[in-house]
Design a protein around this motif. Structure first.
Motif, PDB file in Angstrom:
ATOM      1  N   HIS A 190       0.816  -1.219   0.000  1.00 22.11           N
ATOM      2  CA  HIS A 190       0.000   0.000   0.000  1.00 22.11           C
ATOM      3  C   HIS A 190       0.844   1.261   0.000  1.00 22.11           C
ATOM      4  N   MET A 191       2.156   1.071  -0.097  1.00 23.88           N
ATOM      5  CA  MET A 191       3.024   2.248  -0.035  1.00 23.88           C
ATOM      6  C   MET A 191       2.861   3.083  -1.308  1.00 23.88           C
ATOM      7  N   PRO A 192       2.751   4.404  -1.159  1.00 23.09           N
ATOM      8  CA  PRO A 192       2.637   5.233  -2.369  1.00 23.09           C
ATOM      9  C   PRO A 192       3.881   5.048  -3.235  1.00 23.09           C
ATOM     10  N   ALA A 193       3.686   5.033  -4.567  1.00 19.95           N
ATOM     11  CA  ALA A 193       4.797   4.799  -5.491  1.00 19.95           C
ATOM     12  C   ALA A 193       5.919   5.807  -5.255  1.00 19.95           C
ATOM     13  N   SER A 194       5.556   7.054  -4.900  1.00 24.30           N
ATOM     14  CA  SER A 194       6.585   8.079  -4.706  1.00 24.30           C
ATOM     15  C   SER A 194       7.494   7.726  -3.532  1.00 24.30           C
ATOM     16  N   VAL A 195       6.912   7.171  -2.466  1.00 26.00           N
ATOM     17  CA  VAL A 195       7.712   6.797  -1.287  1.00 26.00           C
ATOM     18  C   VAL A 195       8.614   5.618  -1.638  1.00 26.00           C
ATOM     19  N   GLU A 196       8.050   4.658  -2.391  1.00 23.81           N
ATOM     20  CA  GLU A 196       8.829   3.490  -2.764  1.00 23.81           C
ATOM     21  C   GLU A 196      10.007   3.903  -3.664  1.00 23.81           C
ATOM     22  N   HIS A 197       9.746   4.824  -4.572  1.00 23.30           N
ATOM     23  CA  HIS A 197      10.811   5.338  -5.438  1.00 23.30           C
ATOM     24  C   HIS A 197      11.911   6.004  -4.625  1.00 23.30           C
ATOM     25  N   ALA A 198      11.494   6.842  -3.681  1.00 23.89           N
ATOM     26  CA  ALA A 198      12.457   7.566  -2.845  1.00 23.89           C
ATOM     27  C   ALA A 198      13.317   6.576  -2.075  1.00 23.89           C
ATOM     28  N   MET A 199      12.679   5.511  -1.605  1.00 22.36           N
ATOM     29  CA  MET A 199      13.393   4.503  -0.840  1.00 22.36           C
ATOM     30  C   MET A 199      14.412   3.771  -1.711  1.00 22.36           C
ATOM     31  N   GLY A 200      13.992   3.416  -2.933  1.00 18.64           N
ATOM     32  CA  GLY A 200      14.896   2.750  -3.858  1.00 18.64           C
ATOM     33  C   GLY A 200      16.077   3.632  -4.208  1.00 18.64           C
ATOM     34  N   LYS A 201      15.808   4.911  -4.419  1.00 22.57           N
ATOM     35  CA  LYS A 201      16.863   5.876  -4.753  1.00 22.57           C
ATOM     36  C   LYS A 201      17.872   5.984  -3.615  1.00 22.57           C
ATOM     37  N   GLN A 202      17.309   6.066  -2.400  1.00 26.49           N
ATOM     38  CA  GLN A 202      18.140   6.201  -1.210  1.00 26.49           C
ATOM     39  C   GLN A 202      19.051   4.975  -1.037  1.00 26.49           C
ATOM     40  N   SER A 203      18.489   3.787  -1.255  1.00 21.73           N
ATOM     41  CA  SER A 203      19.315   2.595  -1.056  1.00 21.73           C
ATOM     42  C   SER A 203      20.320   2.446  -2.197  1.00 21.73           C
ATOM     43  N   LEU A 204      19.941   2.853  -3.406  1.00 18.08           N
ATOM     44  CA  LEU A 204      20.892   2.776  -4.526  1.00 18.08           C
ATOM     45  C   LEU A 204      22.067   3.729  -4.276  1.00 18.08           C
ATOM     46  N   ALA A 205      21.747   4.916  -3.755  1.00 16.89           N
ATOM     47  CA  ALA A 205      22.804   5.890  -3.448  1.00 16.89           C
ATOM     48  C   ALA A 205      23.753   5.328  -2.390  1.00 16.89           C
ATOM     49  N   ALA A 206      23.187   4.566  -1.447  1.00 20.08           N
ATOM     50  CA  ALA A 206      24.033   3.983  -0.395  1.00 20.08           C
ATOM     51  C   ALA A 206      24.913   2.865  -0.943  1.00 20.08           C
ATOM     52  N   LEU A 207      24.445   2.201  -2.004  1.00 19.73           N
ATOM     53  CA  LEU A 207      25.197   1.074  -2.575  1.00 19.73           C
ATOM     54  C   LEU A 207      26.257   1.542  -3.572  1.00 19.73           C
ATOM     55  N   GLU A 208      25.956   2.617  -4.280  1.00 21.21           N
ATOM     56  CA  GLU A 208      26.875   3.106  -5.314  1.00 21.21           C
ATOM     57  C   GLU A 208      28.174   3.594  -4.674  1.00 21.21           C
ATOM     58  N   GLY A 209      29.283   3.189  -5.299  1.00 19.20           N
ATOM     59  CA  GLY A 209      30.582   3.595  -4.759  1.00 19.20           C
ATOM     60  C   GLY A 209      31.058   2.669  -3.661  1.00 19.20           C
ATOM     61  N   ARG A 210      30.178   1.786  -3.188  1.00 19.28           N
ATOM     62  CA  ARG A 210      30.577   0.822  -2.159  1.00 19.28           C
ATOM     63  C   ARG A 210      30.420  -0.583  -2.739  1.00 19.28           C
ATOM     64  N   MET A 211      29.197  -1.102  -2.684  1.00 19.21           N
ATOM     65  CA  MET A 211      28.980  -2.442  -3.229  1.00 19.21           C
ATOM     66  C   MET A 211      28.888  -2.392  -4.755  1.00 19.21           C
ATOM     67  N   LEU A 212      28.340  -1.305  -5.278  1.00 23.17           N
ATOM     68  CA  LEU A 212      28.127  -1.201  -6.726  1.00 23.17           C
ATOM     69  C   LEU A 212      29.056  -0.139  -7.327  1.00 23.17           C
ATOM     70  N   MET A 213      29.935  -0.601  -8.245  1.00 23.18           N
ATOM     71  CA  MET A 213      30.868   0.312  -8.910  1.00 23.18           C
ATOM     72  C   MET A 213      30.440   0.463 -10.378  1.00 23.18           C
ATOM     73  N   PRO A 214      30.927   1.516 -11.047  1.00 21.79           N
ATOM     74  CA  PRO A 214      30.519   1.716 -12.442  1.00 21.79           C
ATOM     75  C   PRO A 214      30.777   0.473 -13.295  1.00 21.79           C
ATOM     76  N   THR A 215      29.863   0.210 -14.198  1.00 18.72           N
ATOM     77  CA  THR A 215      29.973  -0.985 -15.038  1.00 18.72           C
ATOM     78  C   THR A 215      31.188  -0.915 -15.959  1.00 18.72           C
ATOM     79  N   SER A 216      31.719  -2.094 -16.274  1.00 16.86           N
ATOM     80  CA  SER A 216      32.819  -2.134 -17.238  1.00 16.86           C
ATOM     81  C   SER A 216      32.369  -2.812 -18.537  1.00 16.86           C
ATOM     82  N   LEU A 217      31.034  -3.012 -18.665  1.00 14.30           N
ATOM     83  CA  LEU A 217      30.529  -3.632 -19.902  1.00 14.30           C
ATOM     84  C   LEU A 217      30.708  -2.643 -21.057  1.00 14.30           C
ATOM     85  N   PRO A 218      31.101  -3.134 -22.239  1.00 17.67           N
ATOM     86  CA  PRO A 218      31.233  -2.246 -23.393  1.00 17.67           C
ATOM     87  C   PRO A 218      29.882  -1.580 -23.694  1.00 17.67           C
TER      88      PRO A 218
END
Ligand SMILES: [Zn+2]
Length: 355
Positions: free
Chosen positions: A128-156
């Motif tokens: 029942h979570m509003p889509a905007s809240v779910e988006h914000a949450m996903g963004k927040q967790s992605l920001a926390a992962l980037e540069g730590r667990m997730l590094m820029p892709t090396s795929l061509p």
């Protein structure tokens, strides 16, 4: 008049005197069993204890003196309980079975709350979570992962754009075209893996992009992740493990608890995995979506085999799709059955699967 056997303590020594007590109008009187001594106290000065089975009923007198009487010996009219609640409390106090049953009810309720109530509340919040809240949450967790667990892709870049176009072709073919997007990352900590964050971002690791044998196997993984996304699995799972306070807070509409939930996502990716039930739901979604778009569900088996090869360290009795996807023979068996049905349907209508 009723004579009630009792034990008298005078409040000055620990000496206990066997006595017989009786009520004489507004006076309580008691006499030693040997008839040598007699005492009395005004009825209004007598303070009866609560009646609790196993603890003698006590009449408190002045100066620390008291009389102890067996429950069963206490005349009913000495201290009648007029109030219904008081009588019920008395009834309950006097019955160990009721007391024990009470404890059992409390324990079972607590267990039920953690075992069923918490997942129920977590599922309600997630769906029942509003889509905007779910988006914000996903963004927040992605920001926390980037540069730590997730590094820029090396795929061509051409490999990326090819997979993106295969992805979009598939997503647009799904009924209701889900609000999702695909991001590639290099992620040494989790190896060949993919996961769907709340809000619809599907993270696909370079290792997995290299491991999938063909576009159909790539799409099979995507379809499985879309299944997790459609059922809000990550949000539900992280909420379930985020504890009673956060879940209660969110149930009350406290959106600030959201940060705590978003912070739980990296932990989930490293330490936990989806329940078997969630995996089955995601698989069912994937196998249906593949068949609907004319892709042989055998692609799912190929994807699983590729994951096995990419994670040689995880080959045990329960193979796991990185840490977040338990992989079992059952899942391969179900996909194989789906493929058999798919092939039978296509053989009978004369068309040929193109994938
Ligand atoms: Zn999964």
């Amino acid at each position: 008049m009723a004579m009630v056997p009792a034990t008298y303590f005078d409040g000055r020594s620990t000496h206990a005197t066997r006595v017989n007590a009786w009520r004489d109008e507004d006076v309580l009187r008691w006499r030693s069993a040997d008839d040598l001594q007699e005492w009395s106290a005004p009825w209004t000065a007598v303070e009866p204890s609560a009646r609790v089975t196993g603890i003698p009923f006590t009449l408190r007198l002045r100066d620390g003196a008291h009389l102890q009487i067996d429950h069963d010996a206490l005349p009913a009219d000495w201290f009648p309980r007029h109030h219904l609640i008081e009588r019920m409390a008395d009834w309950l106090e006097r019955r160990w079975m009721a007391a024990l049953a009470g404890i059992v009810v409390v324990v079972v309720s607590l267990f039920g709350m953690f075992e069923y109530g918490l997942p129920w509340a977590a599922d309600r919040i997630a769906t029942h979570m509003p889509a905007s809240v779910e988006h914000a949450m996903g963004k927040q967790s992605l920001a926390a992962l980037e540069g730590r667990m997730l590094m820029p892709t090396s795929l061509p870049p051409d490999r990326q754009s090819h997979l993106q176009s295969v992805f979009w072709h598939f997503v647009n073919g799904i009924h209701g075209a889900p609000d999702v997007r695909l991001r590639f990352y290099q992620a040494k900590a989790i190896g060949a893996n993919a996961f769907a964050l709340p809000g619809g971002t599907i993270v696909f690791t370079d290792d997995l992009a290299k491991a999938v044998p063909d576009d159909a196997a790539f799409i099979a993984v995507i379809a499985h992740e879309l299944g997790h996304q459609a059922h809000h699995h990550m949000l539900r799972q992280v909420l379930r493990s985020s504890g009673v306070l956060i879940v209660a807070g969110m149930l009350m509409g406290d959106v600030t608890s959201m940060g705590g939930v978003a912070a739980g996502i990296p932990m989930f990716l490293i330490d936990s995995h989806y329940s078997r039930h969630f995996e089955e739901d995601a698989d069912r979604f994937a196998l249906d979506a593949l068949a609907q778009q004319n892709i042989d569900p055998m692609a799912f088996v190929h994807a699983m085999e590729a994951l096995e090869r990419a994670h040689p360290e995880l080959q045990g009795e329960e193979l796991r799709y990185a840490s977040s996807h338990p992989l079992t023979g059952e899942r391969i068996a179900r996909a194989t059955e789906a493929s058999t049905r798919f092939r039978a349907a296509h053989a009978s209508d004369g068309s040929h699967a193109s994938h």
